[in-house]
Design a protein around this motif. Structure first.
Motif, mmCIF file in Angstrom:
data_model
loop_
_atom_site.group_PDB
_atom_site.id
_atom_site.type_symbol
_atom_site.label_atom_id
_atom_site.label_comp_id
_atom_site.label_asym_id
_atom_site.label_seq_id
_atom_site.Cartn_x
_atom_site.Cartn_y
_atom_site.Cartn_z
ATOM 1 N N ALA A 1 -50.975 76.085 -103.867
ATOM 2 C CA ALA A 1 -52.187 76.905 -103.826
ATOM 3 C C ALA A 1 -53.033 76.537 -102.621
ATOM 4 N N PHE A 2 -53.187 75.243 -102.409
ATOM 5 C CA PHE A 2 -54.019 74.792 -101.298
ATOM 6 C C PHE A 2 -53.481 75.277 -99.957
ATOM 7 N N PHE B 1 -59.305 83.453 -100.282
ATOM 8 C CA PHE B 1 -58.843 83.247 -101.658
ATOM 9 C C PHE B 1 -58.143 84.487 -102.210
ATOM 10 N N THR B 2 -58.718 85.637 -101.941
ATOM 11 C CA THR B 2 -58.174 86.864 -102.514
ATOM 12 C C THR B 2 -56.746 87.105 -102.031
ATOM 13 N N HIS C 1 -60.008 78.262 -109.433
ATOM 14 C CA HIS C 1 -59.979 77.182 -110.413
ATOM 15 C C HIS C 1 -59.014 76.082 -109.998
ATOM 16 N N THR C 2 -57.842 76.469 -109.559
ATOM 17 C CA THR C 2 -56.830 75.500 -109.162
ATOM 18 C C THR C 2 -57.315 74.665 -107.981
ATOM 19 N N ILE C 3 -57.900 75.330 -106.997
ATOM 20 C CA ILE C 3 -58.397 74.608 -105.824
ATOM 21 C C ILE C 3 -59.504 73.637 -106.238
ATOM 22 N N THR D 1 -61.451 68.173 -107.101
ATOM 23 C CA THR D 1 -61.971 67.165 -108.028
ATOM 24 C C THR D 1 -61.035 65.963 -108.107
ATOM 25 N N ALA D 2 -59.771 66.253 -108.211
ATOM 26 C CA ALA D 2 -58.797 65.166 -108.335
ATOM 27 C C ALA D 2 -58.780 64.304 -107.079
#
Lengths: 301, 301
Positions: B10-11, B20-21, B36-38, B43-44
């Motif tokens: 995703a990144f 993003f779109t 959300h995934t990004i 965060t991780a």
DNA sequence: TAGACTTCATAGATGGCGTCTATGAATGTG
DNA sequence: CACATTCATAGACGCCATCTATGAAGTCTA
């Protein structure tokens, strides 16, 4: 189905222990889950990784080959995580430092040296700002951290650490009536024509003593640097309020510095935004420590 | 939360499109899911990867660094998948080939050459088996594919490809009454003392003509190789039933070969288990083609 | 040789989470 | 100034990863 790292992690664990039960314990999952995960992987790859009997487990030839690959992927991943961790802690990356001319000049070399010492893998980018940008690039996002003189303007969530404070003095022409006085009062200064920073912001207001005034200041000239201010003052455009250290830095050719009684000290601070990268906070911490410890190279005199 | 490849995928997609779109479209997921995934990934990792406005997206400095890392992980992963794919298709790996002495000897070199040509990255391991192991190592799992003479025994889910068939002949001493006959019948052979393979299995039964008998054969000697059989025959221990090609291979010192009328032809086949690696099937295919095409180096005469 | 133990596979249930749709907020654009 | 575009948020849904319980098979021991 997409192969994910959890498949590789599961595979490597089983390959190393050659035992589903123990591998599952290590992975903190139940053994049937692990069996399922391995089966998924085998299906996705189209090869059998383990030769399983009900009693023992062994890597197949293909499994042995794939173990090397899987381990390589995980190693590469760990390296990526390690690097991102260093980025997160501010050990690795880039730090854009802005400094306002004349702000903490004595300490800047020591600060930079100390920071470079402690964070050798952070690339420092230094930018000097003049009075046209008294926020040191923090407002526009050009810099991550800045050595400036408060007050700041247009920097949301600014974290400010005061490094030092000093007296404010009035800089006047050698021919000015104030020139030979031991000190002047704020009230004496207010009516004088004044040389100020360009623009219209709280920082300029601060140095023209706006908070002490009832009526607007008589700004006769605008200058973005101390040199320009002093020249304007020297040729009689008005007086200028500056930090005391300017006297030391720029000498006395044609101007005199007169302490202003009743005016609060001005400060030098290191500032970064709340959400700036960690290295900005690291820089601020080091700046504060270095400034507190040494008083910098003694260039007075 | 564990970082998975889908986060990296995703990144990288967002980093490449900076949108993003569009990245979500490429990934075949909805845009909010991607956001959300990004966010999870950021965060991780503890770092901000993108500088997002409501109107545009840009990689941060850290994001740019991490892009290199993430891409490297994915590249390494793709390489692993590529290799596993080659393993699955039988282009890469090891193939343990067993062959029974005297089985398709004429064709074996051509088969091996052709296979090595077509699958240069498969390591061939050749093992010769004698009559003590007429299954060519398939039953014990020592081999992945074998050139054998049916019938087989104890090889579950065997996939058999017949390569060629030939007449069976009785090998008798030069002094034996059969020695000068143009042919003998099965009925004539049955009462004779017979030299057979060791062990007790369907393969031995086949060569002692067990299916033609009412009473047990009179086995006078056991031999695990043609040489041993022929020696036993030559010294008068009995006759031996062998494939016709043995006459060509082992000559006629002291023995004679007499066709057996009424006995079905015997075969040479290439066999592997149903669940054997793909290269076993590849080998079988090539063996069949090579055997059908050329008749091998002509060593008759 | 029988029983106990170990190990992996299977079956079915459950809950977390990844994804979706709907919507909002912000901002550049015609 | 209305519209279009882009990313974020909220809440719902449904898949699937994991769990527990159990079975099957083989090894070890008495």
């Amino acid at each position: 189905m997409n192969v994910e790292l959890r498949h590789l992690r599961a595979f490597v664990a089983v390959a190393r222990t050659v035992n589903f039960t123990r591998a599952a314990e290590q992975l903190h999952i139940a053994q049937p889950s692990l069996s399922h995960t391995i089966r998924q992987l085998e299906t996705a790859l189209g090869i059998r990784l383990f030769a399983r009997t009900t009693r023992s487990t062994a890597l197949t030839q293909d499994g042995e080959r794939f173990l090397v690959e899987a381990q390589a992927v995980l190693d590469r991943f760990d390296a990526a995580m390690e690097q991102s961790s260093r980025m997160a802690s501010g050990e690795l990356g880039r730090l854009r430092v802005g400094y306002l001319i004349g702000a903490a000049v004595d300490h800047v070399p020591a600060i930079l040296r100390e920071f470079a010492d402690q964070y050798p893998d952070v690339a420092l980018e230094l930018t000097e700002y003049d009075f046209a940008s008294p926020n040191g690039g923090l407002d526009s996002g050009e810099t991550d951290v800045a050595l400036v003189r408060p007050p700041l303007d247009g920097v949301p969530d600014a974290v400010t650490t005061t490094l030092l404070s000093e007296r404010c003095v009035a800089c006047v022409s050698a021919l000015h009536p104030f020139a030979e006085l031991p000190r002047v009062t704020v009230a004496q200064v207010l009516p004088e024509p004044i040389v100020a920073a360009p623009g219209d912001n709280v920082w300029r207001d601060y140095w023209i003593l706006a908070s002490y005034r009832d009526t607007p200041a008589n700004i006769t000239h605008e200058a973005a640097t101390f040199e320009a201010e002093l020249q304007s003052v020297a040729i009689g455009r008005g007086l200028s309020v500056v930090p005391e250290s300017v006297a030391r830095l720029y000498g006395r050719q044609g101007v005199r510095y007169v302490p202003i009684e009743g005016m609060a000290d001005c400060e030098v601070a290191v500032v970064h935004r709340e959400d700036a990268p960690r290295s900005a906070a690291n820089f601020a911490r080091i700046a504060a420590r270095v400034t507190a410890e040494g008083s910098g190279p003694d260039v007075r005199g």
